[in-house]
Design a protein around this motif. Sequence first.
Motif, PDB file in Angstrom:
ATOM      1  N   PHE A 146      52.222  53.749  84.842  1.00 54.67           N
ATOM      2  CA  PHE A 146      51.630  55.049  84.521  1.00 54.67           C
ATOM      3  C   PHE A 146      50.151  55.022  84.875  1.00 54.67           C
ATOM      4  O   PHE A 146      49.582  53.974  85.213  1.00 54.67           O
ATOM      5  N   GLY A 147      49.525  56.174  84.787  1.00 56.69           N
ATOM      6  CA  GLY A 147      48.089  56.291  84.982  1.00 56.69           C
ATOM      7  C   GLY A 147      47.482  57.165  83.910  1.00 56.69           C
ATOM      8  O   GLY A 147      48.180  57.954  83.258  1.00 56.69           O
ATOM      9  N   VAL A 148      46.177  57.014  83.728  1.00 60.49           N
ATOM     10  CA  VAL A 148      45.418  57.844  82.783  1.00 60.49           C
ATOM     11  C   VAL A 148      44.100  58.222  83.441  1.00 60.49           C
ATOM     12  O   VAL A 148      43.396  57.362  83.992  1.00 60.49           O
ATOM     13  N   ARG A 149      43.760  59.493  83.420  1.00 61.09           N
ATOM     14  CA  ARG A 149      42.441  59.951  83.856  1.00 61.09           C
ATOM     15  C   ARG A 149      41.991  61.069  82.926  1.00 61.09           C
ATOM     16  O   ARG A 149      42.809  61.888  82.487  1.00 61.09           O
ATOM     17  N   ILE A 150      40.703  61.083  82.630  1.00 65.45           N
ATOM     18  CA  ILE A 150      40.093  62.151  81.823  1.00 65.45           C
ATOM     19  C   ILE A 150      38.867  62.619  82.580  1.00 65.45           C
ATOM     20  O   ILE A 150      38.019  61.803  82.963  1.00 65.45           O
ATOM     21  N   GLU A 151      38.760  63.926  82.797  1.00 68.05           N
ATOM     22  CA  GLU A 151      37.685  64.460  83.633  1.00 68.05           C
ATOM     23  C   GLU A 151      37.080  65.717  83.014  1.00 68.05           C
ATOM     24  O   GLU A 151      37.788  66.650  82.627  1.00 68.05           O
ATOM     25  N   ASP A 152      35.754  65.713  82.952  1.00 67.53           N
ATOM     26  CA  ASP A 152      34.983  66.904  82.601  1.00 67.53           C
ATOM     27  C   ASP A 152      33.923  67.137  83.661  1.00 67.53           C
ATOM     28  O   ASP A 152      33.422  66.190  84.282  1.00 67.53           O
ATOM     29  N   ILE A 153      33.539  68.391  83.836  1.00 67.63           N
ATOM     30  CA  ILE A 153      32.355  68.739  84.608  1.00 67.63           C
ATOM     31  C   ILE A 153      31.173  68.795  83.650  1.00 67.63           C
ATOM     32  O   ILE A 153      31.282  69.338  82.544  1.00 67.63           O
ATOM     33  N   VAL A 154      30.045  68.211  84.073  1.00 70.86           N
ATOM     34  CA  VAL A 154      28.843  68.221  83.242  1.00 70.86           C
ATOM     35  C   VAL A 154      27.674  68.748  84.064  1.00 70.86           C
ATOM     36  O   VAL A 154      27.683  68.693  85.300  1.00 70.86           O
ATOM     37  N   VAL A 155      26.658  69.242  83.365  1.00 67.08           N
ATOM     38  CA  VAL A 155      25.392  69.610  83.991  1.00 67.08           C
ATOM     39  C   VAL A 155      24.310  68.734  83.369  1.00 67.08           C
ATOM     40  O   VAL A 155      24.296  68.514  82.152  1.00 67.08           O
ATOM     41  N   ALA A 156      23.426  68.211  84.186  1.00 69.00           N
ATOM     42  CA  ALA A 156      22.385  67.297  83.722  1.00 69.00           C
ATOM     43  C   ALA A 156      21.123  68.046  83.338  1.00 69.00           C
ATOM     44  O   ALA A 156      20.647  68.898  84.099  1.00 69.00           O
ATOM     45  N   PHE A 157      20.602  67.732  82.176  1.00 68.75           N
ATOM     46  CA  PHE A 157      19.248  68.100  81.765  1.00 68.75           C
ATOM     47  C   PHE A 157      18.981  69.608  81.823  1.00 68.75           C
ATOM     48  O   PHE A 157      17.915  70.042  82.247  1.00 68.75           O
ATOM     49  N   ASP A 158      19.921  70.428  81.398  1.00 69.96           N
ATOM     50  CA  ASP A 158      19.626  71.860  81.345  1.00 69.96           C
ATOM     51  C   ASP A 158      19.041  72.198  79.979  1.00 69.96           C
ATOM     52  O   ASP A 158      18.803  71.315  79.148  1.00 69.96           O
ATOM     53  N   ALA A 159      18.806  73.461  79.738  1.00 69.93           N
ATOM     54  CA  ALA A 159      18.131  73.861  78.500  1.00 69.93           C
ATOM     55  C   ALA A 159      18.918  73.449  77.256  1.00 69.93           C
ATOM     56  O   ALA A 159      18.332  73.189  76.199  1.00 69.93           O
ATOM     57  N   ALA A 160      20.249  73.379  77.387  1.00 72.90           N
ATOM     58  CA  ALA A 160      21.072  73.018  76.237  1.00 72.90           C
ATOM     59  C   ALA A 160      21.132  71.518  76.008  1.00 72.90           C
ATOM     60  O   ALA A 160      21.538  71.072  74.932  1.00 72.90           O
ATOM     61  N   SER A 161      20.747  70.721  77.005  1.00 70.16           N
ATOM     62  CA  SER A 161      20.797  69.252  76.878  1.00 70.16           C
ATOM     63  C   SER A 161      19.682  68.641  77.710  1.00 70.16           C
ATOM     64  O   SER A 161      19.939  67.945  78.692  1.00 70.16           O
ATOM     65  N   PRO A 162      18.424  68.882  77.355  1.00 69.23           N
ATOM     66  CA  PRO A 162      17.312  68.467  78.224  1.00 69.23           C
ATOM     67  C   PRO A 162      17.201  66.976  78.433  1.00 69.23           C
ATOM     68  O   PRO A 162      16.581  66.534  79.405  1.00 69.23           O
ATOM     69  N   GLN A 163      17.793  66.158  77.560  1.00 68.80           N
ATOM     70  CA  GLN A 163      17.707  64.703  77.703  1.00 68.80           C
ATOM     71  C   GLN A 163      19.047  64.072  78.079  1.00 68.80           C
ATOM     72  O   GLN A 163      19.181  62.854  78.041  1.00 68.80           O
ATOM     73  N   GLY A 164      20.021  64.889  78.453  1.00 69.30           N
ATOM     74  CA  GLY A 164      21.322  64.310  78.754  1.00 69.30           C
ATOM     75  C   GLY A 164      22.210  65.276  79.498  1.00 69.30           C
ATOM     76  O   GLY A 164      21.745  66.100  80.278  1.00 69.30           O
ATOM     77  N   ALA A 165      23.513  65.172  79.257  1.00 66.65           N
ATOM     78  CA  ALA A 165      24.507  65.970  79.962  1.00 66.65           C
ATOM     79  C   ALA A 165      25.179  66.938  79.005  1.00 66.65           C
ATOM     80  O   ALA A 165      25.496  66.582  77.866  1.00 66.65           O
ATOM     81  N   ARG A 166      25.399  68.145  79.482  1.00 62.66           N
ATOM     82  CA  ARG A 166      26.189  69.125  78.737  1.00 62.66           C
ATOM     83  C   ARG A 166      27.554  69.249  79.399  1.00 62.66           C
ATOM     84  O   ARG A 166      27.661  69.482  80.588  1.00 62.66           O
TER      85      ARG A 166
END
Length: 382
Positions: free
Chosen positions: A349-369
């Motif tokens: 079997f296989g397992v994958r988990i995927e999200d799209i993130v945006v770096a350092f925007d107003a909602a997460s200035p020090q990380g990823a949203r």
Amino acid sequence: MTPFAAHVYADRRRRAAALADEAGLDGVVVTPGPDLTYFLGYSSSTTSERLTLLFIPASPAGAEPDGIAQALAVVPRLEEHDLLRGAVGPVQAVAWSDGDDEHAAAAGLLRPRGRYAISDAAWALHVLGLQRALPGTGWLPVTRALPMLRAVKSPEEVERLAAAGAGADAVFDEIVQRRFAGRRERDVADDLAALLRDQGHEQVDFTLVCAGANGADPHHDAGDTVIREGDMVVLDFGGLADGYGSDTTRTVHVGEPEPDEREVHDVVRAAQAAGIAAVRPGATCQDVDRAARRVITDAGFGEHFIHRTGHGIGLTTHEPPYLVEGEATPLRAGMCFSVEPGVYLPGRFGVRIEDIVVAFDAASPQGARRLNTSPRGLRLVE
């Protein structure tokens, strides 16, 4: 897609002109595909053999040569009206007729023996034709010469990506309510495609449904395999909504999982969380890959994580930046990309988990949203 305001496209051309100048290039040649849409708000067929291009001359930041405020385009005469009507903002069109040497017409905009970045998707027919018309001219693919050309997204672009991601999340919420056991992979894939369209996607790019041992192939095409009780099933799906991409992966289980199946899922979930946590000021693309990969390696599954950790997304579902070892590009505010580690056990079997993130925007200035918020735990389905 809904066009942006005219000044948005002009500003993008100004930025491209400045990046080309910094790179020591004479300009950027844009052909049909996402680059043309990005800079002109106009979509032209990517399958036509007739030459269409936009020329952006290099210039220092703040300069305003022709081709920026007023776009410079070469177009077949029979499509000139479509270009002038479809482009956002003023365009100076150089039209050529069937029977003309279209490459000579385009060469009139370029400098002999110059160096140009050209869209990755440009036809070889046209690259070679331009080389013939301008001997000694150098050509580089855009994503090598100017890899950050489209990588940093504006707040308006992030908003569209977030809406596309929310649509994909709603699709997942719906698909897990449906029966899996006894159905073919392609039946579930068809459901995913229909649900994406219901959620406002004008284009469905992929609906991967990988049951049981097929999950060990990261790009398995949904086929006639019948999903059975006890199968781990990887679901990877996405497309374009209002011109911007969605791409998400969740792994579900039909019935109660075995302890080792749950263990692998927990490892991948922890790896994905580590990759997202690595998005912080001063980090590079490869730092995200290293953080996710370290978790999987430490758990003893390193040889079974067989692809990069992520890719950029925007007008296409795969574009720079790429999150992979050796990519030392610093992360910048507004970069949008996937974080999608996986473990693939051949024959099992296989397992994958995927999200799209945006770096350092107003909602997460020090990380990823995260732009995907559907549950990441191992979801049990019937």
